[in-house]
Structures are given as C-alpha cells and as structure tokens.
Design an enzyme around this catalytic site. Sequence first.
Site, PDB file in Angstrom:
ATOM      1  N   LYS A  22      -5.314  -2.123  15.308  1.00 32.46           N
ATOM      2  CA  LYS A  22      -3.908  -2.149  14.901  1.00 32.46           C
ATOM      3  C   LYS A  22      -3.608  -0.889  14.556  1.00 32.46           C
ATOM      4  O   LYS A  22      -2.355  -0.635  14.908  1.00 32.46           O
ATOM      5  CB  LYS A  22      -4.145  -2.765  13.490  1.00 32.46           C
ATOM      6  CG  LYS A  22      -2.877  -2.715  12.635  1.00 32.46           C
ATOM      7  CD  LYS A  22      -3.051  -3.385  11.314  1.00 32.46           C
ATOM      8  CE  LYS A  22      -3.491  -2.425  10.088  1.00 32.46           C
ATOM      9  NZ  LYS A  22      -2.756  -1.608   9.550  1.00 32.46           N
ATOM     10  N   ASN A  23      -4.158   0.093  14.158  1.00 29.61           N
ATOM     11  CA  ASN A  23      -3.557   1.597  13.695  1.00 29.61           C
ATOM     12  C   ASN A  23      -3.580   2.211  15.025  1.00 29.61           C
ATOM     13  O   ASN A  23      -2.772   3.328  14.878  1.00 29.61           O
ATOM     14  CB  ASN A  23      -4.541   2.085  12.565  1.00 29.61           C
ATOM     15  CG  ASN A  23      -4.493   1.256  11.345  1.00 29.61           C
ATOM     16  OD1 ASN A  23      -3.790   0.443  11.173  1.00 29.61           O
ATOM     17  ND2 ASN A  23      -5.075   1.734  10.383  1.00 29.61           N
ATOM     18  N   ARG A  52      -2.813  -9.649   8.184  1.00 33.23           N
ATOM     19  CA  ARG A  52      -2.072  -8.350   8.629  1.00 33.23           C
ATOM     20  C   ARG A  52      -2.940  -7.555   9.496  1.00 33.23           C
ATOM     21  O   ARG A  52      -2.428  -6.775  10.315  1.00 33.23           O
ATOM     22  CB  ARG A  52      -1.299  -7.582   7.350  1.00 33.23           C
ATOM     23  CG  ARG A  52      -0.334  -8.343   6.855  1.00 33.23           C
ATOM     24  CD  ARG A  52       0.191  -7.015   5.727  1.00 33.23           C
ATOM     25  NE  ARG A  52       0.451  -5.899   6.295  1.00 33.23           N
ATOM     26  CZ  ARG A  52       0.342  -4.649   5.889  1.00 33.23           C
ATOM     27  NH1 ARG A  52       0.486  -4.877   4.567  1.00 33.23           N
ATOM     28  NH2 ARG A  52       0.514  -3.555   6.377  1.00 33.23           N
ATOM     29  N   ASP A  79     -10.120   3.453   4.872  1.00 24.59           N
ATOM     30  CA  ASP A  79      -9.855   2.126   5.061  1.00 24.59           C
ATOM     31  C   ASP A  79     -11.232   1.311   5.125  1.00 24.59           C
ATOM     32  O   ASP A  79     -11.220  -0.139   5.153  1.00 24.59           O
ATOM     33  CB  ASP A  79      -9.379   1.745   6.449  1.00 24.59           C
ATOM     34  CG  ASP A  79      -7.921   2.297   6.418  1.00 24.59           C
ATOM     35  OD1 ASP A  79      -7.255   2.541   7.724  1.00 24.59           O
ATOM     36  OD2 ASP A  79      -7.348   2.738   5.315  1.00 24.59           O
ATOM     37  N   ARG A 137       2.956   5.721  -1.433  1.00 24.66           N
ATOM     38  CA  ARG A 137       2.934   6.308  -0.208  1.00 24.66           C
ATOM     39  C   ARG A 137       4.134   7.168   0.361  1.00 24.66           C
ATOM     40  O   ARG A 137       5.092   6.511   0.807  1.00 24.66           O
ATOM     41  CB  ARG A 137       2.975   4.994   0.812  1.00 24.66           C
ATOM     42  CG  ARG A 137       1.811   3.956   0.368  1.00 24.66           C
ATOM     43  CD  ARG A 137       0.531   4.536   0.761  1.00 24.66           C
ATOM     44  NE  ARG A 137       0.329   4.399   2.190  1.00 24.66           N
ATOM     45  CZ  ARG A 137      -0.235   3.525   2.938  1.00 24.66           C
ATOM     46  NH1 ARG A 137      -0.182   2.293   2.404  1.00 24.66           N
ATOM     47  NH2 ARG A 137      -0.281   3.514   4.114  1.00 24.66           N
ATOM     48  N   CYS A 155       2.704   0.816  -2.334  1.00 21.12           N
ATOM     49  CA  CYS A 155       2.070  -0.483  -2.130  1.00 21.12           C
ATOM     50  C   CYS A 155       0.689  -0.468  -3.064  1.00 21.12           C
ATOM     51  O   CYS A 155       0.575   0.670  -3.841  1.00 21.12           O
ATOM     52  CB  CYS A 155       1.482  -0.686  -0.525  1.00 21.12           C
ATOM     53  SG  CYS A 155       0.666   0.573  -0.173  1.00 21.12           S
TER      54      CYS A 155
HETATM   55  C1  EPZ Z   1      -2.506   5.698   7.982  1.00 20.36           C
HETATM   56  O1  EPZ Z   1      -1.665   5.371   7.090  1.00 20.36           O
HETATM   57  C2  EPZ Z   1      -3.304   4.231   8.110  1.00 20.36           C
HETATM   58  N1  EPZ Z   1      -2.233   3.177   8.844  1.00 20.36           N
HETATM   59  C3  EPZ Z   1      -3.815   3.490   6.763  1.00 20.36           C
HETATM   60  O2  EPZ Z   1      -4.538   2.243   7.063  1.00 20.36           O
HETATM   61  C4  EPZ Z   1      -4.961   4.510   6.482  1.00 20.36           C
HETATM   62  O3  EPZ Z   1      -5.358   4.421   5.261  1.00 20.36           O
HETATM   63  C5  EPZ Z   1      -4.318   5.902   6.324  1.00 20.36           C
HETATM   64  O4  EPZ Z   1      -3.667   6.370   7.673  1.00 20.36           O
HETATM   65  C6  EPZ Z   1      -5.065   6.932   5.909  1.00 20.36           C
HETATM   66  O5  EPZ Z   1      -6.457   7.018   7.221  1.00 20.36           O
HETATM   67  C7  EPZ Z   1      -1.750   3.135   9.973  1.00 20.36           C
HETATM   68  O6  EPZ Z   1      -2.393   3.931  10.759  1.00 20.36           O
HETATM   69  C8  EPZ Z   1      -0.873   2.104  10.483  1.00 20.36           C
HETATM   70  P1  EPZ Z   1      -1.735   9.138   5.722  1.00 20.36           P
HETATM   71  P2  EPZ Z   1      -0.640   6.605   6.738  1.00 20.36           P
HETATM   72  O7  EPZ Z   1      -0.218   9.511   6.085  1.00 20.36           O
HETATM   73  O8  EPZ Z   1      -0.430   7.772   8.169  1.00 20.36           O
HETATM   74  C9  EPZ Z   1      -0.590  11.406   1.582  1.00 20.36           C
HETATM   75  C10 EPZ Z   1      -4.737   0.242   6.891  1.00 20.36           C
HETATM   76  O9  EPZ Z   1      -5.423  -0.522   5.928  1.00 20.36           O
HETATM   77  N2  EPZ Z   1       0.757  11.649   2.143  1.00 20.36           N
HETATM   78  O10 EPZ Z   1      -2.876   9.469   6.461  1.00 20.36           O
HETATM   79  O11 EPZ Z   1       0.660   6.159   6.010  1.00 20.36           O
HETATM   80  C11 EPZ Z   1      -0.833   9.978   1.354  1.00 20.36           C
HETATM   81  O12 EPZ Z   1      -0.159   9.564   0.044  1.00 20.36           O
HETATM   82  C12 EPZ Z   1      -3.991   1.208   6.446  1.00 20.36           C
HETATM   83  O13 EPZ Z   1      -4.927  -0.070   8.078  1.00 20.36           O
HETATM   84  C13 EPZ Z   1       1.582  12.587   1.871  1.00 20.36           C
HETATM   85  O14 EPZ Z   1       1.256  13.155   0.578  1.00 20.36           O
HETATM   86  O15 EPZ Z   1      -1.483   7.633   5.709  1.00 20.36           O
HETATM   87  C14 EPZ Z   1      -2.198   9.736   1.508  1.00 20.36           C
HETATM   88  O16 EPZ Z   1      -2.911  10.046  -0.086  1.00 20.36           O
HETATM   89  C15 EPZ Z   1      -4.001   1.311   4.982  1.00 20.36           C
HETATM   90  N3  EPZ Z   1       2.593  12.841   2.275  1.00 20.36           N
HETATM   91  C16 EPZ Z   1      -2.823  10.838   2.485  1.00 20.36           C
HETATM   92  O17 EPZ Z   1      -1.718  11.457   2.650  1.00 20.36           O
HETATM   93  C17 EPZ Z   1       2.924  12.128   3.360  1.00 20.36           C
HETATM   94  O18 EPZ Z   1       4.262  12.521   3.871  1.00 20.36           O
HETATM   95  C18 EPZ Z   1      -3.237  10.141   3.751  1.00 20.36           C
HETATM   96  O19 EPZ Z   1      -2.147   9.277   3.955  1.00 20.36           O
HETATM   97  C19 EPZ Z   1       2.059  11.228   4.062  1.00 20.36           C
HETATM   98  C20 EPZ Z   1       1.186  11.047   3.371  1.00 20.36           C
END
Ligand code: EPZ
Length: 422
Positions: free
Chosen positions: A21-22, A401, A309, A123, A118
């Site tokens: 999915k990701n 999902r 995850d 996020r 969420c």
């Molecule tokens: C991706 O989300 C995945 N989703 C998430 O999977 C996964 O948990 C996450 O990466 C971490 O591996 C998809 O790929 C669709 P991040 P993403 O930006 O990109 C912080 C699932 O279960 N952050 O890597 O949104 C954030 O708060 C989902 O399939 C900032 O501070 O996650 C987090 O603590 C859930 N500022 C960390 O970085 C930003 O602008 C990592 O988040 C963006 C993120």
Amino acid sequence: MDRFIIHKSSLHGTVEISGSKNACLPIMAATLLTDEECKIHNIPHLMDIITMVKILEVLGKQVRYERDTLIIKNRSKLNKVSFAAPYRLVRTMRASFCCLGPLLARKKKARVALPGGCVIGLRPVDLHIKGLKALGADLAVEKGYWVGRVKHLRGSHIYLGGPFGSSVLATANVLMAATLAEGQTLIEYAACEPEIEFLGKFLKKMGADIEGEGTPLIKIKGVKSLGGAECKVIPDRIEAGTFMAASLAAKSTIEIKGIDTSHLTPVVEVVKMMGGELKMQKGSCRLKSPSTLNPVNITTFPYPGFPTDLQAQFTACLCFAKGTSLITEKVYPDRFMHVAELNRMGASIQRSGPYAIIEGEEMLYGAEVMASDLRASAALVIAGLAAEGKTEVTRVYHIDRGYERIEEKLKKLGAKIKRESQ
Ligand code: EPZ
C-alpha cells in the site's frame, strides 16, 4: 460496521503477500507528473487505493482497473479539471497529501486539504512545506487547505530531517516536485524506506534524472517533462511482518511467499531473538515458532530500523512471551491505542510516554475490543488468534484500509476467524 469473530487458532500452510500500500500510493500520485498513460501492476485491493483513485479522478485522471493493474491516463474531455484534493477524501487518507508536490510541479498550483491528525499522533506536514517552499513554491493555509502557487520550481539544497528523523511522504513530495524543477536539487536526510527507493526508480522510468534514491542523500536534476511508465508494486513488508507476528503468537509454522527478504532485515532479527526459526529463500520464508516466546526490547526507527508500522503487532505478540519486554516508539510516541484493548484481554502492559513495558502472560482471554487504527487493528486480530475464548474486533474498516482480505488469508492458514456485517 463489520466485525471479526476470532477464536484461538493454530496456523499452517502458505500465505501470499500483496503489493505494498505504502509503495503504491506515492506512485499513483506520481502519475500527476505526466499526461501520458501509466500502468501500475500488483496493486493491493484496499480502501486507501480506492480513495487515491477517487482523488486522481477529481484531479483529471481516468483510472481503469484490469484485475491487479491500474491504468491511469488523462481524461480526454478535460472539462473543469481541478487542482484541489478535497477534504472529504484527504481526511480519510493522509497519504493524499503527497499529491501536493506533483500538482505544483505540473499545474503550477495546488490546493490540498490539510490532513487531520489521527489516533497515532499529530501528523504535521511542516517538512513537506519546508521542502516545497525551498523549491520556490508559495504556500499558505486557507480555510483548512494548503494552497500553493509557483511560476517555476527551482532546484535547491534541502535538509529534510525533523524531530523524529526522516519523513517518508515529505521525501516523496519533494522528490516528485524536484524532478521538474529547474536545475539540481539535493535532498539531505531523505527517507530511505524501500517505498521511496521504489518511487525513485519509477520516476526514472518516467524520464527523471535521480541518483541516490533509498539513501539519505538524493540528487535530482530537473528535466523539462516526464513520460508515462509501467511498474510492478513491491511486496508489502508490513503485511509480511504482520503474518510473522501472527505465526509467533499462535505458536505456528507457516510459509510466507511473495516477499522481498532484503526489506525485512530488522524484523527478521527480532523474530529470531524471540526464538523463531526462519528459513529465508529468494522471495519467501518459512517461520517455525517456538513453544515459548523470548521477551525482547524493540525500538522503532525510520528505515532501516524496526518499522513503527509493526510495533503494535509485535506488542500483541510479546504479551505471550515468557518475561518482560520493552517497546520504545521513536517515530510516533503516542502510537499505543492498542495497549488499552490488549489489557482488556488480560495483558499486562504499562505505558509511559514513548515506552511500553510488557509483562508476558501465560494466557490472554477473548473479549470485545475496538479497532482504532490500521496497525492497532492487526494487533487485536493477532491477540485474538492466541487468546482463550472468543474475541470480537469491531470497526474492522480500519483494517480494510491496509490489509487485502486479511480474514480470507488467515482462514486459508487455518485461523478461526469470520467477518460479520452489521
Ligand atoms: C508514512 O507516513 C507511512 N504512510 C506510515 O504508515 C508510516 O507509519 C510512516 O511513514 C513512518 O514510517 C504511508 O507511506 C502512506 P512520516 P508519513 O512523515 O510519511 C514526523 C501505515 O500504517 N513528521 O515518515 O506520513 C511525524 O510526525 C501508515 O501504513 C514531522 O515532524 O510519516 C512522525 O513522527 C501509518 N513533520 C515522523 O516524522 C512532517 O512534515 C515520521 O513521519 C512530517 C512528518
């Protein structure tokens, strides 16, 4: 709303892993960078993919399913083509935010709803905005939407590290936008997830000039335009890890097929420390679970660390280990919605901030539990497979999902699980 009815099971046989999915979602967003036809094979049939299809259709694409393939091209009659990803769709799936970069690069304007928070935590999107602004975009929040405009995107040297390390979708957004920016872009502290490496390879098939995808430093030389491309979505490493956790909890031996073992190293290490015997082959593995699980300490990190995850799923599994385990959640410190529900099944988990201490129990007991997010739902299913008695998991739309027909796959492994529609 559907629910799962689950009884203690032992698993056996083979499970086939679906496309990731990701990995699929950013690739679908990348098709916004071209007017030509793109084909994406091995797509998983999931609610999030359907949501992204709807968003692409709003943004002027025609999307056709051919079994496990999506064929995406511009709608011929481009009447009022929008450049706005609507809140009603974005709020159901944050990943739609990664349409922002391609829209700015291709349409020079974009309006994407601010994704809500969420249950796994705040996020933020500050890194996405920082990167796109560095490429020259004007971006501001207007009535719950990020609205962006740009004359020409220009290459830049961007540091994308945040308080929790790298960001997967911020890297995706900036990488996609940079492919059509004038000049060279360097993304420092880029996410190294396999899904980002896969996106980089797809963009190169479209004609982008990229080096270093999958490493912390990605170099992009902007090109004038991108063409259509075809790809086969990589296997879902999180689904594979979920079935490993299920097998360990149910003290079973299963074969997992259709995987990329090179994406599973951090998970394999934990499975072995828990006492699992793994026979890895190209594209598959056989997992023989021990009769007594060892407790382990797990800390989640961005790739190549242990994936956040899979934290909930292995937390559920460690409730059955002989001893005390410590979970440290370094990516989403609040990602513990599954803990209260597991404790209602008789688990002994104490949570404090980003830490959860699990006292392994002889047994957990079936209960009615509520799914709260995609991976927490999977954790409750895993606990139900190993617990005495009947477990009812409600609100399984969360699980739909991100997992393709999980109850069918589990049933094929001998699990006592059925879906009840309400
Ligand atoms: C991706 O989300 C995945 N989703 C998430 O999977 C996964 O948990 C996450 O990466 C971490 O591996 C998809 O790929 C669709 P991040 P993403 O930006 O990109 C912080 C699932 O279960 N952050 O890597 O949104 C954030 O708060 C989902 O399939 C900032 O501070 O996650 C987090 O603590 C859930 N500022 C960390 O970085 C930003 O602008 C990592 O988040 C963006 C993120």
